[in-house]
Design a protein around this motif. Structure first.
Motif, PDB file in Angstrom:
ATOM      1  N   VAL A 133      45.120  17.243  25.313  1.00  0.00           N
ATOM      2  CA  VAL A 133      45.558  17.839  24.051  1.00  0.00           C
ATOM      3  C   VAL A 133      44.542  18.884  23.606  1.00  0.00           C
ATOM      4  CG1 VAL A 133      46.770  15.764  23.267  1.00  0.00           C
ATOM      5  CG2 VAL A 133      44.399  16.112  22.611  1.00  0.00           C
ATOM      6  N   ILE A 134      45.021  19.825  22.812  1.00  0.00           N
ATOM      7  CA  ILE A 134      44.138  20.784  22.144  1.00  0.00           C
ATOM      8  C   ILE A 134      44.518  20.761  20.678  1.00  0.00           C
ATOM      9  CG2 ILE A 134      43.407  23.184  21.893  1.00  0.00           C
ATOM     10  CD1 ILE A 134      44.134  23.611  24.822  1.00  0.00           C
ATOM     11  N   GLU A 135      43.513  20.622  19.820  1.00  0.00           N
ATOM     12  CA  GLU A 135      43.742  20.681  18.380  1.00  0.00           C
ATOM     13  C   GLU A 135      42.984  21.864  17.801  1.00  0.00           C
ATOM     14  OE1 GLU A 135      42.883  17.004  16.406  1.00  0.00           O
ATOM     15  OE2 GLU A 135      44.520  15.953  17.425  1.00  0.00           O
ATOM     16  N   GLY A 147      44.348  12.458  21.936  1.00  0.00           N
ATOM     17  CA  GLY A 147      43.641  12.852  20.728  1.00  0.00           C
ATOM     18  C   GLY A 147      43.500  11.755  19.715  1.00  0.00           C
ATOM     19  N   THR A 148      43.426  10.512  20.162  1.00  0.00           N
ATOM     20  CA  THR A 148      43.259   9.413  19.219  1.00  0.00           C
ATOM     21  C   THR A 148      41.785   9.038  19.123  1.00  0.00           C
ATOM     22  OG1 THR A 148      43.714   7.768  20.931  1.00  0.00           O
ATOM     23  CG2 THR A 148      45.575   8.503  19.617  1.00  0.00           C
ATOM     24  N   ILE A 158      38.141  24.193  17.515  1.00  0.00           N
ATOM     25  CA  ILE A 158      39.049  23.511  18.432  1.00  0.00           C
ATOM     26  C   ILE A 158      38.423  22.216  18.937  1.00  0.00           C
ATOM     27  CG2 ILE A 158      40.165  25.624  19.207  1.00  0.00           C
ATOM     28  CD1 ILE A 158      38.645  25.194  21.914  1.00  0.00           C
ATOM     29  N   GLU A 159      39.285  21.318  19.341  1.00  0.00           N
ATOM     30  CA  GLU A 159      38.862  20.097  20.001  1.00  0.00           C
ATOM     31  C   GLU A 159      39.837  19.863  21.149  1.00  0.00           C
ATOM     32  OE1 GLU A 159      36.955  15.789  18.948  1.00  0.00           O
ATOM     33  OE2 GLU A 159      38.269  16.711  17.457  1.00  0.00           O
ATOM     34  N   ILE A 160      39.285  19.701  22.341  1.00  0.00           N
ATOM     35  CA  ILE A 160      40.086  19.493  23.538  1.00  0.00           C
ATOM     36  C   ILE A 160      39.884  18.063  23.995  1.00  0.00           C
ATOM     37  CG2 ILE A 160      40.441  20.174  25.938  1.00  0.00           C
ATOM     38  CD1 ILE A 160      39.372  22.967  25.083  1.00  0.00           C
ATOM     39  N   GLY A 161      40.974  17.335  24.086  1.00  0.00           N
ATOM     40  CA  GLY A 161      40.920  15.941  24.509  1.00  0.00           C
ATOM     41  C   GLY A 161      41.428  15.786  25.923  1.00  0.00           C
ATOM     42  N   PHE A 162      40.673  15.113  26.758  1.00  0.00           N
ATOM     43  CA  PHE A 162      41.050  14.910  28.158  1.00  0.00           C
ATOM     44  C   PHE A 162      42.082  13.806  28.309  1.00  0.00           C
ATOM     45  CE2 PHE A 162      36.330  15.919  28.886  1.00  0.00           C
ATOM     46  CZ  PHE A 162      36.544  17.267  28.747  1.00  0.00           C
ATOM     47  N   GLU A 163      42.015  12.801  27.438  1.00  0.00           N
ATOM     48  CA  GLU A 163      42.865  11.619  27.581  1.00  0.00           C
ATOM     49  C   GLU A 163      43.773  11.407  26.386  1.00  0.00           C
ATOM     50  OE1 GLU A 163      40.490   7.952  27.450  1.00  0.00           O
ATOM     51  OE2 GLU A 163      38.851   9.133  26.624  1.00  0.00           O
TER      52      GLU A 163
END
Length: 130
Positions: A10-12, A86-87, A79-84
């Protein structure tokens, strides 16, 4: 050792999810400063400054005003990039970016896609979603 599936990424932007992500890349680098003195027989270096840049490939979605719409050329965004995912507790990279480019492509037998390019300003932080 934990591994991740790309499909879970995910990307936030400012806490809002970017819709229709296909892929992303982050490139983190560090400069070196040569510190070799006369008479040395091998080159020596010191740690320089770090930087990061990257891109995100998405299916273009004009209704995603807080995700894709927040990533227009010339804007600054967190931005925040989640590999698995976004929790809370999911592994992530975060930082502030400047959006440097956007390329929109389409063909008669495919989807309209966009590539959003960015350069980091400040540090890239590795951690977890809060």
């Amino acid at each position: 050792m934990a591994t991740f599936l790309g499909k879970d990424g995910v990307i936030e932007v400012g806490g809002n999810a970017v819709a229709e992500i296909r892929s992303y890349s982050i490139d983190e680098t560090m400069d070196t400063v040569e510190s070799t003195a006369m008479g040395a027989t091998s080159r020596e270096y010191k740690v320089g400054l770090k930087s990061f840049s990257g891109s995100a490939d998405v299916y273009f979605d004009d209704t995603d005003t807080t995700g894709q719409g927040a990533l227009t050329v010339g804007t600054s965004a967190s931005i925040e990039i989640g590999f698995e995912g976004g929790t809370t507790g999911d592994h992530s990279l975060s930082g502030t970016i400047l959006v440097t480019g956007r390329t929109i492509t389409g063909s008669f037998d495919g989807m309209v896609e966009a590539t959003i390019s960015f350069t980091g300003t400040g540090a890239l932080t590795e951690g977890t979603f809060a």
